[in-house]
Design an enzyme around this catalytic site. Structure first.
Site, PDB file in Angstrom:
ATOM      1  N   ARG A  97       0.830  -1.219   0.000  1.00  0.00           N
ATOM      2  CA  ARG A  97       0.000   0.000   0.000  1.00  0.00           C
ATOM      3  C   ARG A  97       0.857   1.259   0.000  1.00  0.00           C
ATOM      4  O   ARG A  97       0.498   2.265  -0.599  1.00  0.00           O
ATOM      5  CB  ARG A  97      -0.901   0.027   1.246  1.00  0.00           C
ATOM      6  N   SER A 112      16.013  -6.048   4.889  1.00  0.00           N
ATOM      7  CA  SER A 112      15.361  -7.196   5.519  1.00  0.00           C
ATOM      8  C   SER A 112      16.362  -7.836   6.457  1.00  0.00           C
ATOM      9  O   SER A 112      17.577  -7.641   6.305  1.00  0.00           O
ATOM     10  CB  SER A 112      14.931  -8.193   4.437  1.00  0.00           C
ATOM     11  N   LEU A 153       7.595  -2.549  11.056  1.00  0.00           N
ATOM     12  CA  LEU A 153       8.026  -3.775  11.731  1.00  0.00           C
ATOM     13  C   LEU A 153       6.957  -4.173  12.748  1.00  0.00           C
ATOM     14  O   LEU A 153       6.022  -3.395  13.019  1.00  0.00           O
ATOM     15  CB  LEU A 153       9.381  -3.530  12.424  1.00  0.00           C
ATOM     16  N   LYS A 209       1.101   2.206  13.023  1.00  0.00           N
ATOM     17  CA  LYS A 209       0.294   2.214  14.240  1.00  0.00           C
ATOM     18  C   LYS A 209       0.304   0.823  14.863  1.00  0.00           C
ATOM     19  O   LYS A 209       0.479  -0.147  14.121  1.00  0.00           O
ATOM     20  CB  LYS A 209      -1.146   2.645  13.967  1.00  0.00           C
ATOM     21  N   ARG A 213       0.434 -10.757  14.494  1.00  0.00           N
ATOM     22  CA  ARG A 213      -0.687 -10.264  15.302  1.00  0.00           C
ATOM     23  C   ARG A 213      -1.124 -11.241  16.405  1.00  0.00           C
ATOM     24  O   ARG A 213      -1.809 -10.852  17.337  1.00  0.00           O
ATOM     25  CB  ARG A 213      -1.888  -9.964  14.391  1.00  0.00           C
ATOM     26  N   ASP A 265      -3.830  -4.018  17.204  1.00  0.00           N
ATOM     27  CA  ASP A 265      -3.843  -3.937  15.747  1.00  0.00           C
ATOM     28  C   ASP A 265      -5.069  -3.167  15.234  1.00  0.00           C
ATOM     29  O   ASP A 265      -4.938  -2.278  14.398  1.00  0.00           O
ATOM     30  CB  ASP A 265      -3.852  -5.358  15.159  1.00  0.00           C
TER      31      ASP A 265
HETATM   32  N1  NAP Z   1      -1.843   1.200   8.135  1.00  0.00           N
HETATM   33  C1  NAP Z   1      -2.424   0.075   7.773  1.00  0.00           C
HETATM   34  O1  NAP Z   1      -3.402   0.066   7.053  1.00  0.00           O
HETATM   35  C2  NAP Z   1      -1.813  -1.195   8.226  1.00  0.00           C
HETATM   36  C3  NAP Z   1      -2.253  -2.389   7.675  1.00  0.00           C
HETATM   37  C4  NAP Z   1      -1.602  -3.557   8.051  1.00  0.00           C
HETATM   38  C5  NAP Z   1      -0.585  -3.499   8.983  1.00  0.00           C
HETATM   39  N2  NAP Z   1      -0.215  -2.323   9.534  1.00  0.00           N
HETATM   40  C6  NAP Z   1       0.887  -2.266  10.516  1.00  0.00           C
HETATM   41  O2  NAP Z   1       2.094  -2.525   9.809  1.00  0.00           O
HETATM   42  C7  NAP Z   1       2.954  -3.331  10.587  1.00  0.00           C
HETATM   43  C8  NAP Z   1       3.284  -4.601   9.806  1.00  0.00           C
HETATM   44  O3  NAP Z   1       2.128  -5.346   9.465  1.00  0.00           O
HETATM   45  P1  NAP Z   1       2.159  -6.410   8.267  1.00  0.00           P
HETATM   46  O4  NAP Z   1       0.886  -7.140   8.253  1.00  0.00           O
HETATM   47  O5  NAP Z   1       2.596  -5.777   7.025  1.00  0.00           O
HETATM   48  O6  NAP Z   1       3.278  -7.409   8.853  1.00  0.00           O
HETATM   49  P2  NAP Z   1       4.182  -8.509   8.170  1.00  0.00           P
HETATM   50  O7  NAP Z   1       3.815  -8.749   6.751  1.00  0.00           O
HETATM   51  O8  NAP Z   1       4.216  -9.665   9.098  1.00  0.00           O
HETATM   52  O9  NAP Z   1       5.604  -7.786   8.152  1.00  0.00           O
HETATM   53  C9  NAP Z   1       6.359  -7.488   9.277  1.00  0.00           C
HETATM   54  C10 NAP Z   1       7.817  -7.419   8.833  1.00  0.00           C
HETATM   55  O10 NAP Z   1       8.623  -7.158   9.970  1.00  0.00           O
HETATM   56  C11 NAP Z   1       9.879  -7.793   9.807  1.00  0.00           C
HETATM   57  N3  NAP Z   1      10.211  -8.439  11.088  1.00  0.00           N
HETATM   58  C12 NAP Z   1      11.208  -8.068  11.921  1.00  0.00           C
HETATM   59  N4  NAP Z   1      11.246  -8.844  13.008  1.00  0.00           N
HETATM   60  C13 NAP Z   1      10.271  -9.743  12.871  1.00  0.00           C
HETATM   61  C14 NAP Z   1       9.822 -10.840  13.674  1.00  0.00           C
HETATM   62  N5  NAP Z   1      10.411 -11.169  14.840  1.00  0.00           N
HETATM   63  N6  NAP Z   1       8.771 -11.562  13.229  1.00  0.00           N
HETATM   64  C15 NAP Z   1       8.172 -11.247  12.067  1.00  0.00           C
HETATM   65  N7  NAP Z   1       8.540 -10.227  11.262  1.00  0.00           N
HETATM   66  C16 NAP Z   1       9.593  -9.492  11.659  1.00  0.00           C
HETATM   67  C17 NAP Z   1       9.776  -8.774   8.663  1.00  0.00           C
HETATM   68  O11 NAP Z   1      10.598  -8.283   7.599  1.00  0.00           O
HETATM   69  P3  NAP Z   1      11.985  -8.969   7.227  1.00  0.00           P
HETATM   70  O12 NAP Z   1      11.913 -10.405   7.639  1.00  0.00           O
HETATM   71  O13 NAP Z   1      12.060  -8.794   5.760  1.00  0.00           O
HETATM   72  O14 NAP Z   1      13.049  -8.214   7.959  1.00  0.00           O
HETATM   73  C18 NAP Z   1       8.317  -8.725   8.232  1.00  0.00           C
HETATM   74  O15 NAP Z   1       8.167  -8.733   6.833  1.00  0.00           O
HETATM   75  C19 NAP Z   1       2.271  -3.529  11.931  1.00  0.00           C
HETATM   76  O16 NAP Z   1       2.707  -2.560  12.840  1.00  0.00           O
HETATM   77  C20 NAP Z   1       0.804  -3.305  11.618  1.00  0.00           C
HETATM   78  O17 NAP Z   1       0.083  -2.820  12.738  1.00  0.00           O
HETATM   79  C21 NAP Z   1      -0.799  -1.178   9.155  1.00  0.00           C
END
Ligand code: NAP
Length: 368
Positions: free
Chosen positions: A23, A41, A79, A102, A170, A182
């Site tokens: 997004r 990453s 993250l 957030k 989550r 979340d």
């Molecule tokens: N604004 C919005 O509309 C919206 C929507 C969805 C999510 N969010 C927010 O965005 C953030 C991420 O959400 P997402 O759904 O995109 O998450 P996600 O796909 O799980 O991505 C999180 C990223 O964090 C990194 N990471 C670092 N340490 C980690 C660990 N111990 N376990 C897992 N991942 C780790 C990973 O990247 P690498 O492995 O590549 O380093 C992973 O790709 C959250 O804070 C969420 O609240 C916001």
């Protein structure tokens, strides 16, 4: 440190290969004043693949390497919630601005560290709660302030869907997971924003999952002007979003309270009394209410968010979400989580008010 020359373009660095980048990348590229310089990453091969997929010039196999890149001005930090503070503070220390997902952090102490780092290093850290940047939020505040529906009595919200991805961040409390953090974070931010006030008492109940995070959360909030807030967030119900406001002379509903629907029209629907309708104890008919709607066509809230952050960094526009605002949101979320854990309401008043109330009731209220 970045150069002291005034910025005219922003070079963005992306932390992690999070799904939410889908997004944000188009939103950054939608502005002529932003480019994406690099992605990092924990895994170098994953970063390189992501960079190829999204045509990003540089990739790094660690977040530290990206932060050390002198040709990056601003970091996007999506993250897991438990890492928001740590990596935002590290970025700030290297002179980088930060747009951080957030909820901004998991505790008020973490927000304070972020605030201190931003002040010390002269950078902006802002929370990416995208619905706050949507023009309908400003319109809603205007309608409430103008008392279009009279005195506000109740604000309600639902944000829920089925989360089926095994191992999702989550579900894990250690990573700052939970539907409260979340999804509930949007509902709480929404209530505080439309009311322009902080709650002084909250009560929460939660259903917990195996990794400790809540999978469903119900929260009640009391605000100083007598308004009640209530919300439900969940990872285990059919997808549903809903928000409404009830006032002494009408009600407001939102079609898309916390999503971004650039493919559709989102509407604020207002029913308000025009003094000609029936009044009185049993007057429950809504026929006499005047209907009005405000339509927002094809708004991409992520684009609005990036445009706003760009204006803050390049033009000196005030941030939409200050760190004090994010701090109050985190304080409320912490109080709700604590209430659910302890099975009792949590008071959030100033210390003097708290002790007075406790004396009256002959009990010691819980404090945040
Ligand atoms: N604004 C919005 O509309 C919206 C929507 C969805 C999510 N969010 C927010 O965005 C953030 C991420 O959400 P997402 O759904 O995109 O998450 P996600 O796909 O799980 O991505 C999180 C990223 O964090 C990194 N990471 C670092 N340490 C980690 C660990 N111990 N376990 C897992 N991942 C780790 C990973 O990247 P690498 O492995 O590549 O380093 C992973 O790709 C959250 O804070 C969420 O609240 C916001």
């Amino acid at each position: 440190m970045v150069s002291n020359m005034p910025l005219t373009q922003l070079r963005w660095g992306l932390l992690g290969t999070a799904r939410i980048h889908e997004r944000l990348i188009p939103a950054i590229r939608a502005t002529p004043r932003g480019t994406i310089a690099a992605v990092a990453s924990r895994d170098g091969a994953r970063a390189a693949k992501f960079a190829r997929q999204w045509s990003i010039p540089r990739s790094y196999g660690s977040y530290d390497e990206l932060l050390a890149d002198r040709e990056i001005d601003v970091i996007y930090n999506p993250l897991p919630n438990s890492l928001h503070a740590e990596w935002s503070v590290r970025a700030a220390a290297l002179g980088k601005h930060v747009l951080c997902e957030k909820p901004l952090a998991c505790t008020v102490q973490e927000v304070d560290r972020m605030r201190e780092a931003a002040a010390r290093h002269g950078v902006v850290i802002q929370e990416a709660a995208m619905m706050r940047f949507h023009p309908q939020t400003a319109k809603l505040r205007e309608l409430v302030a103008a008392k279009t529906i009279g005195e506000l009595r109740c604000v309600r919200g639902v944000f829920a869907f089925v989360l089926s991805r095994a191992g999702d961040i989550r579900f894990d409390r250690a990573l700052g997971g939970g539907s409260l953090w979340d999804l509930g974070s949007y509902c709480v931010s929404f209530m505080r924003t439309v009311l322009g006030q902080e709650s002084h008492e909250v009560h929460g109940w939660q259903q917990s999952g195996p990794a400790g995070a809540d999978t469903s959360f119900a929260g009640h909030l009391r605000f100083p002007n007598g308004v009640f807030g209530e919300f439900f967030s969940s990872f285990e119900t059919c997808p549903h979003i809903e928000a409404d406001l009830l006032g002494s002379a009408g009600r407001i509903t939102l079609d898309v309270p916390w999503g971004s629907r650039p493919d559709a029209v989102s509407r604020i629907r207002v029913w308000s009394a025009d003094d000609s309708g029936p009044q009185g104890t049993f007057s429950d008919a809504s026929d006499s209410l005047r209907y009005e709607e405000f339509a927002f066509e094809r708004v991409n809230a992520y684009c609005e968010q990036i445009a706003s952050m760009t204006a803050t960094l390049l033009d000196g526009a005030p941030p939409v979400i200050t760190l004090a605002d994010s701090r109050a949101n985190v304080a409320t979320l912490e109080a709700l989580a604590r209430s659910a854990a302890e099975g009792a309401s949590v008071k959030m008043q100033a210390p003097d008010e708290r002790s007075e109330e406790a004396l009256k009731k002959g009990q010691a209220p819980r404090e945040v």
